[in-house]
Write a protein that holds these residues in place. Structure first.
Motif, PDB file in Angstrom:
ATOM      1  N   GLU A 160      -8.554   4.469  -3.755  1.00  0.00           N
ATOM      2  CA  GLU A 160      -9.746   4.892  -4.531  1.00  0.00           C
ATOM      3  C   GLU A 160     -10.536   5.789  -3.620  1.00  0.00           C
ATOM      4  OE1 GLU A 160     -12.613   6.068  -7.447  1.00  0.00           O
ATOM      5  OE2 GLU A 160     -10.465   5.291  -7.535  1.00  0.00           O
ATOM      6  N   ALA A 161     -10.982   5.337  -2.403  1.00  0.00           N
ATOM      7  CA  ALA A 161     -12.003   6.066  -1.508  1.00  0.00           C
ATOM      8  C   ALA A 161     -11.619   7.397  -1.355  1.00  0.00           C
ATOM      9  CB  ALA A 161     -11.875   5.051  -0.250  1.00  0.00           C
ATOM     10  N   ILE A 162      -9.915   7.797  -1.213  1.00  0.00           N
ATOM     11  CA  ILE A 162      -9.597   9.281  -1.154  1.00  0.00           C
ATOM     12  C   ILE A 162      -9.174   9.700  -2.338  1.00  0.00           C
ATOM     13  CG2 ILE A 162      -7.687  10.454  -0.261  1.00  0.00           C
ATOM     14  CD1 ILE A 162      -7.002   8.313   1.867  1.00  0.00           C
TER      15      ILE A 162
ATOM     16  N   GLY B  90       2.231  -2.754  15.621  1.00  0.00           N
ATOM     17  CA  GLY B  90       1.303  -2.430  14.059  1.00  0.00           C
ATOM     18  C   GLY B  90       1.870  -1.396  13.495  1.00  0.00           C
ATOM     19  N   ARG B  91       1.676  -1.258  12.413  1.00  0.00           N
ATOM     20  CA  ARG B  91       1.767   0.014  11.400  1.00  0.00           C
ATOM     21  C   ARG B  91       1.058   1.031  11.859  1.00  0.00           C
ATOM     22  NH1 ARG B  91       1.001  -0.362   4.807  1.00  0.00           N
ATOM     23  NH2 ARG B  91       1.261   1.686   4.425  1.00  0.00           N
TER      24      ARG B  91
ATOM     25  N   ALA C 265       0.049   4.634   8.130  1.00  0.00           N
ATOM     26  CA  ALA C 265       1.350   5.266   7.552  1.00  0.00           C
ATOM     27  C   ALA C 265       2.022   5.031   6.433  1.00  0.00           C
ATOM     28  CB  ALA C 265       2.008   5.625   8.931  1.00  0.00           C
ATOM     29  N   CYS C 266       2.715   6.001   5.679  1.00  0.00           N
ATOM     30  CA  CYS C 266       3.343   5.586   4.426  1.00  0.00           C
ATOM     31  C   CYS C 266       4.288   4.424   4.828  1.00  0.00           C
ATOM     32  CB  CYS C 266       4.121   6.678   4.153  1.00  0.00           C
ATOM     33  SG  CYS C 266       3.252   7.946   3.990  1.00  0.00           S
TER      34      CYS C 266
ATOM     35  N   CYS D 216       0.403   5.256   1.577  1.00  0.00           N
ATOM     36  CA  CYS D 216      -0.558   4.971   2.711  1.00  0.00           C
ATOM     37  C   CYS D 216      -1.337   3.895   2.365  1.00  0.00           C
ATOM     38  CB  CYS D 216      -1.198   6.192   3.092  1.00  0.00           C
ATOM     39  SG  CYS D 216      -0.299   7.809   3.614  1.00  0.00           S
ATOM     40  N   ALA D 217      -2.147   3.334   3.231  1.00  0.00           N
ATOM     41  CA  ALA D 217      -3.244   2.169   3.155  1.00  0.00           C
ATOM     42  C   ALA D 217      -4.242   2.329   4.053  1.00  0.00           C
ATOM     43  CB  ALA D 217      -2.523   0.865   3.164  1.00  0.00           C
TER      44      ALA D 217
END
Length: 249
Positions: free
Chosen positions: A33-35, A197-198, A220-221, A227-228
């Motif tokens: 939502e933020a994007i 880490g991711r 990253a995807c 993405c997250a």
């Protein structure tokens, strides 16, 4: 101009596609939502051209931009045409970003002009979920042709822009693209236990029609192409570090 034989072979391949049963939407949201709330269309317009470039000439950033495109295409509705100038795509890597190799149709072009012509042909077919190309030179006329070919359909056009010469900005030239992005590798958050880490990316929306530019840090995807956002604490640290580096540069 593209080789007529190449276009004929492409048309025959596209005619054989089964396109029924796919869900079609007007836009492809990030799912963040933020994007999405900052994008004029609530996501990536599917009937439009979008440009992506690596933030630097570093190989890690080139890979990040490629995987960003793969994640977008993975969440599109059908087969994906990827037009290349060289055979350097690594299918298992694309699969890690959610793009199943079984959905991919590869086409190799001898130069940028042929690459853009093949992309245009794929967009006009209307039977593809995404058309991706990688070019060094694509002027306003070429990008307008791609945009016009995409309009009215549900095939997202994704153009990976590479620098035409050392030190040049791949997305510095005028373009008809609806959005223009830079993707740069960002430091990953340390894990409390040993491991990797991711990966994180700095996404910079340099330009969008009907909206403002912005930048953010994302993870990253994943294997679904999504993405997250990083955790709140880690995100604040990453953004602060990124700001310091921009000012130092």
């Amino acid at each position: 101009m593209a080789d007529p034989a190449v276009l004929k072979q492409l048309r025959e391949t596209l005619r054989g596609l089964e396109t029924g049963g796919f869900r079609r939407r007007p836009s492809l949201p990030f799912g963040i939502e933020a994007i999405d709330s900052r994008l004029a269309d609530g996501g990536f317009r599917l009937d439009a051209l979008h440009e992506v470039a690596a933030g630097t000439s570093d190989m890690a950033d080139d890979c990040a931009a490629t995987l960003f495109l793969a994640g977008l295409a993975a969440r599109a509705w059908g087969p994906v045409l990827w037009v290349v100038r060289r055979r350097d795509l690594f299918a298992p890597g694309l699969a890690q970003s959610g793009l199943d190799p079984k959905r991919l149709i590869y086409a190799e072009a001898k130069d940028d002009a042929e690459l853009l012509a093949i992309m245009e042909e794929g967009l006009r077919h209307r039977g593809l979920g995404a058309v991706i190309g990688e070019a060094r030179r694509a002027d306003m006329t070429a990008t307008r042709r791609l945009q016009l070919a995409a309009e009215g359909g549900r095939t997202i056009a994704l153009l990976l822009k590479r620098a035409a010469r050392e030190g040049s900005d791949p997305i510095g030239m005028p373009s008809a693209a609806v959005t223009r992005w830079r993707v740069t590798s960002a430091p990953s958050a340390p894990l409390p236990v040993a491991g990797v880490g991711r990966p994180r990316w700095r996404l910079e929306l340099a330009r969008q029609k009907g909206g403002e530019s912005f930048e953010t840090i994302v993870e990253a995807c994943d294997a679904t192409g999504r993405c997250a956002l990083p955790s709140p604490v880690a995100d604040r640290k990453a953004v602060a570090g990124g700001t310091a580096r921009r000012r130092a540069a």
